[in-house]
Structure formats: C-alpha cells, structure tokens
Design a protein around this motif. Structure first.
Motif, PDB file in Angstrom:
ATOM      1  N   GLY A   1      31.734  63.537  61.108  1.00  0.00           N
ATOM      2  CA  GLY A   1      30.408  63.802  61.628  1.00  0.00           C
ATOM      3  C   GLY A   1      29.675  62.537  62.015  1.00  0.00           C
ATOM      4  N   VAL A   2      30.020  61.430  61.378  1.00  0.00           N
ATOM      5  CA  VAL A   2      29.320  60.183  61.649  1.00  0.00           C
ATOM      6  C   VAL A   2      29.477  59.749  63.096  1.00  0.00           C
ATOM      7  CG1 VAL A   2      31.255  58.734  60.890  1.00  0.00           C
ATOM      8  CG2 VAL A   2      28.918  57.851  60.774  1.00  0.00           C
ATOM      9  N   VAL A   3      30.627  60.016  63.718  1.00  0.00           N
ATOM     10  CA  VAL A   3      30.807  59.596  65.107  1.00  0.00           C
ATOM     11  C   VAL A   3      29.876  60.371  66.028  1.00  0.00           C
ATOM     12  CG1 VAL A   3      33.207  58.964  64.640  1.00  0.00           C
ATOM     13  CG2 VAL A   3      32.710  61.177  65.711  1.00  0.00           C
TER      14      VAL A   3
ATOM     15  N   ARG B   1      24.952  59.786  69.509  1.00  0.00           N
ATOM     16  CA  ARG B   1      23.640  60.304  69.895  1.00  0.00           C
ATOM     17  C   ARG B   1      22.513  59.323  69.598  1.00  0.00           C
ATOM     18  NH1 ARG B   1      26.943  64.429  69.159  1.00  0.00           N
ATOM     19  NH2 ARG B   1      26.538  66.482  70.098  1.00  0.00           N
ATOM     20  N   GLN B   2      22.737  58.394  68.674  1.00  0.00           N
ATOM     21  CA  GLN B   2      21.661  57.493  68.277  1.00  0.00           C
ATOM     22  C   GLN B   2      21.825  56.073  68.805  1.00  0.00           C
ATOM     23  OE1 GLN B   2      20.436  57.709  64.153  1.00  0.00           O
ATOM     24  NE2 GLN B   2      21.003  59.865  63.973  1.00  0.00           N
ATOM     25  N   LEU B   3      22.953  55.784  69.412  1.00  0.00           N
ATOM     26  CA  LEU B   3      23.220  54.460  69.974  1.00  0.00           C
ATOM     27  C   LEU B   3      23.637  54.601  71.441  1.00  0.00           C
ATOM     28  CD1 LEU B   3      25.277  52.990  67.015  1.00  0.00           C
ATOM     29  CD2 LEU B   3      23.225  51.917  67.964  1.00  0.00           C
ATOM     30  N   PRO B   4      23.485  53.536  72.228  1.00  0.00           N
ATOM     31  CA  PRO B   4      24.032  53.575  73.578  1.00  0.00           C
ATOM     32  C   PRO B   4      25.534  53.870  73.542  1.00  0.00           C
ATOM     33  CG  PRO B   4      22.607  51.676  73.302  1.00  0.00           C
ATOM     34  CD  PRO B   4      22.780  52.278  71.943  1.00  0.00           C
TER      35      PRO B   4
ATOM     36  N   LEU C   1      17.076  69.907  69.600  1.00  0.00           N
ATOM     37  CA  LEU C   1      17.634  68.602  69.962  1.00  0.00           C
ATOM     38  C   LEU C   1      18.850  68.718  70.859  1.00  0.00           C
ATOM     39  CD1 LEU C   1      17.415  65.542  69.561  1.00  0.00           C
ATOM     40  CD2 LEU C   1      18.852  65.772  67.537  1.00  0.00           C
ATOM     41  N   GLY C   2      19.693  69.713  70.630  1.00  0.00           N
ATOM     42  CA  GLY C   2      20.918  69.846  71.410  1.00  0.00           C
ATOM     43  C   GLY C   2      20.794  70.763  72.601  1.00  0.00           C
TER      44      GLY C   2
END
Length: 256
Positions: free
Chosen positions: A140-142, A147-150, A214-215
């Motif tokens: 899930g971290v990926v 979504r939170q980084l470029p 959000l999605g």
C-alpha cells in the motif's frame, strides 16, 4: 512501559511509538494497541487533533516487526489499521500531525503518510527499501507515495530503494516543516495548536469531504452532497463562529 503510549491533553491525543530499541518496528501487540487508540480518538468528541510521534532519535518507524517470524494473530492492517496494509483500513477522522525523525521507511513511511501534516526533524530519512533487499508484498505504501510525491520522485524511491532526506522531502511537498530534532515535539504541538484554533467540527467535516472524494473526478466531487458538512450547519460551534465574527473576538469552540 508499554510499547504504545497514549494520552490526551487540551483536546490533543498523543500517540507515541515506544520501542526505540527496535527502531519502533510494529509488533502484533502494538497493532492491537494502536487500533484501540484510533477507536478512542474517533469516538471521543473531546479529542480534536492527534500527534503521532516516536521515541528515540534514530528512527520514527521501520515498519512491521518481522524479526520473530511469528504469524500475525489477526488480519489487521499495519499501524492498527491506519495504513490499510494487510487488512481492513481504519481512517482517523480527526486531523493528525506526524512528528518524524531518523529512519522513516517501509511501513513506517506509510504510517507517516497517513497523517495530514508531517513535521520532520532534520535527521529524518524517508524511503521504501523493499525492492533493494528483494522483498515486495502487500505494498500500500507505493500507492500513497505515487499520490503524495511527484511521479518521478515516487518511482525513484519505489524502484531503487534509495532514501531522501528531510529537506528533499519538504522540497517535494511531502513534509510541511523541517526543524532540529530537539525542536520536533514543540513543532508538532504548535501544528496541533493551529488545527485546534479552527472549529474542530468544521475541520473534521472538511477532512471527511476531502478523503471521501479523493479518488473521484473533480466534477463528481463538486456534485456530491456531504452529510457531515450539512450537519455542521446546526451545531453550536457554527453559531459560535457567527457570534464571534459579529462581536469581533476569537471564537471559543466546544466541539458540539
């Protein structure tokens, strides 16, 4: 002492990982305790904001504890359900500040990204080491990272296993503020104070609306009626905000 410390002060819940000897790797027992924390936070109207922190200068959290090789007792998601990794997702309904220092990697990185505000010590390092050591599982971290980084920065972390330092993380918008480690707790408390200066019910309704769509495409989000926002219109805090504005004073919120 417990591996998870929990306290409430001035409407702020403090959740602290307290296993520095293991770089705060999360055990099954810690998962259980964290779930109790999130449930209390979500259900207690006198809690308006949360600070998630960790003991020890070397590491915020390195993810799940796999040193013992024991199977998890239940299919609970990592972090007491907060991350959604490996089990059902538990969403914290109150605004959360993560105070991060040292190694913040793997599931620990995921845990930090579950917060709404991240304050980092200048020694913090963020990374996803899984591919570098030949491990990839429920990841899930990926999905949070992308979504939170470029895009290219997230893929750099995901595909190479390299870490980025606190200043880089702030440059890319992942971190709100970088401070010396000695000032980390004070900075986190200051951010919690900023959150609690706003109407707690309005903040919670706003967070629910943001996460709830959000999605989805923008046009869907714009056409959605948010029940929590509509309910806020009848609260005492809404009336207090109007009175305070008319009387030109700071509002006194009750969370009711």
């Amino acid at each position: 002492m417990s591996d998870i410390l929990f306290s409430v002060d001035n409407h702020v819940a403090n959740v602290r990982l307290n296993r520095p000897q293991g770089l705060n790797a999360i055990t099954s027992e810690m998962d259980d305790a964290l779930l109790d924390c999130w449930n209390e936070i979500n259900n207690n109207p006198d809690i308006w904001a949360v600070i998630l922190s960790a003991e020890g200068e070397k590491g915020f959290c390195i993810g799940a504890d796999v040193s013992g090789g024991a199977e998890r007792k239940s299919r609970m998601a990592l972090g007491g359900g907060l991350t959604g990794i490996g089990g059902p997702l538990v969403t914290c309904k109150k605004p959360m500040v993560a105070a991060v220092q040292g190694f913040c990697v793997g599931g620990g990185f995921e845990l930090a990204m579950c917060a709404d505000i991240i304050v980092a010590a200048d020694n913090a390092q963020f990374g996803l080491p899984e591919t570098k050591v030949g491990i990839i599982g429920e990841c899930g971290v990926v999905h949070r990272a992308i979504r939170q980084l470029p895009y290219h920065i997230a893929m750099q972390l995901i595909l190479t296993g390299e870490r980025i330092k606190a200043d880089e993380a702030r440059h890319y918008g992942l971190v709100n503020e970088v401070v010396p480690y000695a000032d980390l707790a004070e900075a986190a408390a200051r951010w919690a104070g900023k959150l609690n200066a706003a109407s707690p019910l309005a903040v919670q309704a706003a967070k629910a609306a943001v996460l709830g769509r959000l999605g989805h495409p923008l046009e869907v989000a714009l056409m959605t009626r948010f029940e929590q926002i509509e309910e806020y219109a009848a609260t005492e805090d809404k009336k207090e905000g109007e009175r305070a504005g008319a009387e030109r004073r700071k509002p006194v919120w009750t969370g009711r």
